[in-house]
Each structure stands twice: as structure tokens, then as C-alpha cells.
Design an enzyme around this catalytic site. Structure first.
Site, PDB file in Angstrom:
ATOM      1  CD  GLN A 129      -6.668  -4.595   4.413  1.00 23.88           C
ATOM      2  OE1 GLN A 129      -7.574  -5.315   4.858  1.00 23.88           O
ATOM      3  NE2 GLN A 129      -6.929  -3.400   3.895  1.00 23.88           N
ATOM      4  CG  HIS A 156      -1.923   0.962   1.371  1.00 22.92           C
ATOM      5  ND1 HIS A 156      -1.683   2.284   1.646  1.00 22.92           N
ATOM      6  CD2 HIS A 156      -3.274   0.853   1.264  1.00 22.92           C
ATOM      7  CE1 HIS A 156      -2.832   2.942   1.688  1.00 22.92           C
ATOM      8  NE2 HIS A 156      -3.816   2.097   1.462  1.00 22.92           N
ATOM      9  CE  LYS A 188      -7.174  -0.051   6.238  1.00 22.30           C
ATOM     10  NZ  LYS A 188      -7.992   0.298   5.079  1.00 22.30           N
ATOM     11  CG  ASP A 220       0.691  -2.054   6.130  1.00 21.86           C
ATOM     12  OD1 ASP A 220      -0.225  -2.165   6.967  1.00 21.86           O
ATOM     13  OD2 ASP A 220       0.565  -1.445   5.050  1.00 21.86           O
ATOM     14  CB  CYS A 271      -3.548   3.127  -1.655  1.00 23.96           C
ATOM     15  SG  CYS A 271      -4.845   4.315  -1.339  1.00 23.96           S
TER      16      CYS A 271
HETATM   17  N1  PLP Z   1      -1.756  -0.564   4.621  1.00 18.39           N
HETATM   18  C1  PLP Z   1      -2.688  -1.361   4.094  1.00 18.39           C
HETATM   19  C2  PLP Z   1      -2.305  -2.744   3.679  1.00 18.39           C
HETATM   20  C3  PLP Z   1      -3.994  -0.902   3.909  1.00 18.39           C
HETATM   21  O1  PLP Z   1      -4.910  -1.692   3.369  1.00 18.39           O
HETATM   22  C4  PLP Z   1      -4.298   0.420   4.294  1.00 18.39           C
HETATM   23  C5  PLP Z   1      -5.646   0.975   4.069  1.00 18.39           C
HETATM   24  O2  PLP Z   1      -6.299   0.695   3.094  1.00 18.39           O
HETATM   25  C6  PLP Z   1      -3.297   1.193   4.870  1.00 18.39           C
HETATM   26  C7  PLP Z   1      -2.034   0.685   5.017  1.00 18.39           C
HETATM   27  C8  PLP Z   1      -3.554   2.597   5.327  1.00 18.39           C
HETATM   28  O3  PLP Z   1      -4.476   2.586   6.367  1.00 18.39           O
HETATM   29  P1  PLP Z   1      -5.080   3.965   6.894  1.00 18.39           P
HETATM   30  O4  PLP Z   1      -5.733   4.607   5.720  1.00 18.39           O
HETATM   31  O5  PLP Z   1      -6.046   3.540   7.934  1.00 18.39           O
HETATM   32  O6  PLP Z   1      -3.954   4.763   7.413  1.00 18.39           O
END
Ligand code: PLP
Length: 436
Positions: A230, A150, A253, A227, A393
């Protein structure tokens, strides 16, 4: 309903099946609404999840009874708010196998990763004294990430490299839709200082072999950053057992509110890392020339904090714990398989990532031959089905897959097999609708 003693249980606990999930749906007011006169099928949890009444009640109860700034003031509301805030930290920490002081509140996972990136560049600029020197990066040092990240776990590392003169490298995507672990053996080497990677891909649903990457990073004394956006909502996750140094995840999430996330950092690392944001609520002593900082996690929490969100996020965690994360993971794995098999069986539709039948989380991304994902999403919306379309993203990952965008369906504990089947049925009709 605000704390462990007063919060009502989910409408179903224990192993999940369609009957139990139908019960759980009653906890989520938004799932009662219709879209275009049709029952809402919400398959966009990968972007953000819905909230059960237990979470909504916790936030409301906080504002109705205890709202106050935390860690200051001697009045009763301030004491109660501080207790609720720190209890929430303990709850979140326990959920991910962390010590309480290893959890730093942030606005979301994106901010958590940026906090880390900026703190590391502060160390690289000489802030934080001798203790922080081990974090300093410069020319010749390498930061490694992966091609499936992401943007939140890519751009902060690009920026850190730009600020320090370090080089950014990446582990490519393999043929099978998983990371190319053989390539990782070459990319991660003696110059590697940081390895930042996702636990579960938000596009492919694939689950990273964390043990393998942590072992590789450790061989070269590199720090690991996970990260976990998910994974924490969907699988039992224990950061201490995984052996990662830092991790980031978001409340919204996992049934919690927006506006809160967390950075996990091993205690001795947070102790030595200089802060990113500075100002009120994070100092012990200030003169006109300089300041001394509090111990972590407060050192990283400048300014008035997001108390109601922390309280509500803790309610979300208690909700998930009452069901049991093993049960959550098992249900989502079955939905993920059903989604993948269903998508793979539709002519003219390409399943992205691991092939059907292989391990994946409860989400799939796909591309429909000859139809733009936005058209797919809009058509499904007219059937009451909410999915995500676009690059999610993750532009480099889509580029590696030879496409610019895709359609993603992502499930959670409130989705039944009927939700999945409705999605598949209408997906199968998309090409026909467009005359293909
Ligand atoms: N990393 C992953 C794998 C994600 O799916 C997301 C959100 O879609 C993020 C980071 C970023 O999360 P946030 O928008 O809550 O900061």
C-alpha cells in the site's frame, strides 16, 4: 504502445487537482461505465486498482507482436520477449530504488512473502550450504510482526515459526491508531531475527515510521521485511534509502495487471538465500542427483514466466512516473484528509485509525453504529459507489479495534474531490436509511 519511446503520456502530468484528475479519468475505460444507471465512483483501489489504456495497450501489443517464452530459444520473438521482460524488471527496480537483480518476479505480494518464508525455512533445514546458514532459524529465535498486518504478512511468519520452532511475537497497536513504538523497543530484542511490518496499513491508512523500526532491528542484527503493497503505489518509495532488507509489492494495486508482484531483496542476501520453487529456468547444471542454481533473481523464478504482466506493469510505472510520485502522494494526502474529516463529522460513524488531520494515506476505514458493513457496502453500491467491506484480510487488527469488520474507501489518482464528497454524502444517509 509498448515501451518508453512509444507509450503515450497520461492525459495530465505534474501536480494533480480536480481538473487534472478529470482529464486522467479519460485514460481509464472502466471509469466510463455506470452501475445501476449511475456514474461509477470507484473507491476500492486498496483491493485492486483500475488500468489506463496505456497499460492495456502494452499487454495487448506484447501478445500481438512479441509473445514468446523468455530466456530460451534463439528465435527473434524469444529475444524480443526476453528484452521486454528484462527491460520491465529494470523499470520496476528503478521505481523502488533497487538494482535490477534485486527484483524477483512473483505472482503477487502474497507469493513474495511466502517465497521468503519458505526460502528461510529451507535455509533452516540446512539447504543452501554454509552461505545460507546465517538465515537458519530455530527454537529460541524470534520473528516479530505487528498487530496491524494484512494476513499476507502474518501467516507466512506464523508458518515459518511452526516449521522452525522459532517464536512469533508482535508489536501491538497503540491508542492513537499507530503502532506502539514504545512497545516495539521491548518486543524487538537480542533474540529477534526477523522484523516484518507494513509500510502503510491497508485498513487504517497510517504510515509506519520505517526508519525507527529499521534502526531497532539493526541494533539487534535482525533482518527487516517491508510489506510495501500500500505504499509503492501511492508514495515515492526507495527501498535502498529506507534500508530494508526485503520488501514485497503487487502490480495490480498500482495500475498494473493482476498476476504479477515482486520480492525485493538486497543483492547479497538473495545471493545466499536458497530457492523456494525449483525446476526449469532456474538452473545452470542438473544431474540425476543434484542441481546447481543460477544467480538471483533467476534462482527464484522457476518455470515459464509472466512476461505480458511484467511488460504491462512497466507501462503502469511509466504512467505513474510521468505524473510524478510526489504529485500522486500530495493528491492522495489531500483526498485522505477530506475523507477522514468527512467521516469523523458524521454522527454515528466511527473513523478507525489515526484521527482526522493526522498523516494518512488516501484511505479510511470506518464503522457505522448499528449497521453491518455489508449493508453499508450494498447501499453505497446502489448509488454507484464501490467500497470494500469485511475484515480486509486483517482479522487481528479488527479484533484489537473491538470490531469484526469495517467499511473502507480507498482513493487513487483517478478520484476527484467530487468522488469523495459523493461517498460522504451517501455515507451520511446510511443510518437514516436503516431507520436509526
Ligand atoms: N499487504 C497489504 C498491506 C495489502 O493491502 C495486500 C492486499 O490487499 C496484500 C499484502 C496482499 O497483496 P496481494 O493480494 O496482491 O498478494
Amino acid at each position: 504502445m509498448s515501451d518508453a519511446t512509444t507509450q503515450t503520456l497520461p492525459s495530465a502530468t505534474g501536480p494533480l487537482d480536480d481538473a487534472a484528475v478529470a482529464q486522467l479519468k479519460h485514460d481509464f475505460p472502466i471509469l466510463n461505465r455506470t452501475v445501476d444507471g449511475q456514474r461509477l465512483v470507484y473507491l476500492d483501489t486498496g483491493a485492486t486498482s483500475q488500468n489506463p489504456t496505456q497499460v492495456l495497450d502494452a499487454e495487448r501489443e506484447y501478445y500481438e507482436r512479441r509473445n514468446s517464452a523468455v530466456h530460451r530459444g534463439a528465435h527473434s520473438l524469444a529475444v524480443e520477449a526476453t528484452d521486454a521482460f528484462e527491460d520491465a524488471r529494470e523499470t520496476i527496480a528503478g521505481f523502488v530504488g533497487a538494482q535490477t537483480e534485486e527484483i524477483v518476479w512473483t505472482s503477487n505480494a502474497t507469493e513474495a512473502l511466502n517465497l521468503l518464508s519458505y526460502s528461510l525455512s529451507n535455509a533452516s533445514a540446512g539447504l543452501g550450504g554454509a552461505e545460507a546458514a546465517r538465515f537458519a532459524l530455530g527454537p529460541g529465535d524470534e520473528i516479530v510482526t505487528t498487530e496491524m498486518e494484512h494476513h499476507a504478512n502474518l501467516i507466512p511468519w506464523q508458518q515459518l515459526a511452526a516449521r522452525t520452532g522459532a517464536t512469533l511475537r508482535y508489536v501491538p497497536l497503540g491508542e492513537d491508531g499507530l503502532l506502539d513504538y514504545e512497545a516495539a523497543e521491548d518486543v524487538i530484542g537480542p533474540a529477534t531475527r526477523i522484523v516484518a511490518f507494513t509500510h502503510v496499513s491497508n485498513v487504517l491508512g497510517s504510515i509506519t515510521d520505517v526508519d525507527r523500526l529499521v534502526a531497532l532491528a539493526r541494533r539487534h542484527d535482525a533482518l527487516t521485511v517491508l510489506d510495501a503493497c500500500q505504499s509503492v503505489p501511492h508514495l515515492p518509495v526507495n527501498f535502498a534509502r529506507l534500508g530494508v532488507d526485503f520488501a514485497a509489492f503487487s502490480g495490480h494495486k498500482m495500475l498494473g495487471p493482476t498476476g504479477i508482484g515482486a520480492l525485493y531483496g538486497r543483492r547479497e542476501l538473495l545471493r545466499d538465500l536458497p530457492p523456494f520453487l525449483t525446476g526449469g529456468s532456474m538452473i545452470t547444471r542438473v544431474t540425476m542427483e543434484e542441481a546447481e542454481f543460477m544467480e538471483p533473481p533467476m534462482k527464484f523464478e522457476a518455470g515459464t514466466q509472466r512476461v505480458s504482466q511484467a511488460v504491462a506493469w512497466a507501462a503502469a510505472v511509466r504512467y505513474l512516473e510521468a505524473i510524478g510520485m510526489d504529485h500522486v502522494a500530495a493528491w492522495e494526502a489531500s483526498l485522505g484528509h477530506r475523507l477522514a474529516e468527512g467521516v469523523a463529522a458524521i454522527e454515528g460513524v466511527r473513523l478507525l485509525g489515526p484521527e482526522a488531520g493526522r498523516e494518512r494515506a488516501g484511505l479510511v476505514s470506518l464503522s457505522v453504529d448499528g449497521v453491518h458493513p455489508h449493508d453499508v457496502g450494498q447501499l453505497l453500491d446502489t448509488r454507484g459507489i464501490a467500497v470494500r467491506v469485511g475484515h480486509h484480510c486483517a482479522q487481528p487488527l479488527h479484533r484489537a479495534l473491538g470490531i469484526t469488520a469495517s467499511t473502507r474507501a480507498s482513493a487513487y489518482i483517478y478520484n476527484t474531490t467530487d468522488d469523495v464528497d459523493r461517498f460522504l454524502e451517501h455515507l451520511a444517509g446510511v443510518r437514516g436509511f436503516f431507520g436509526l
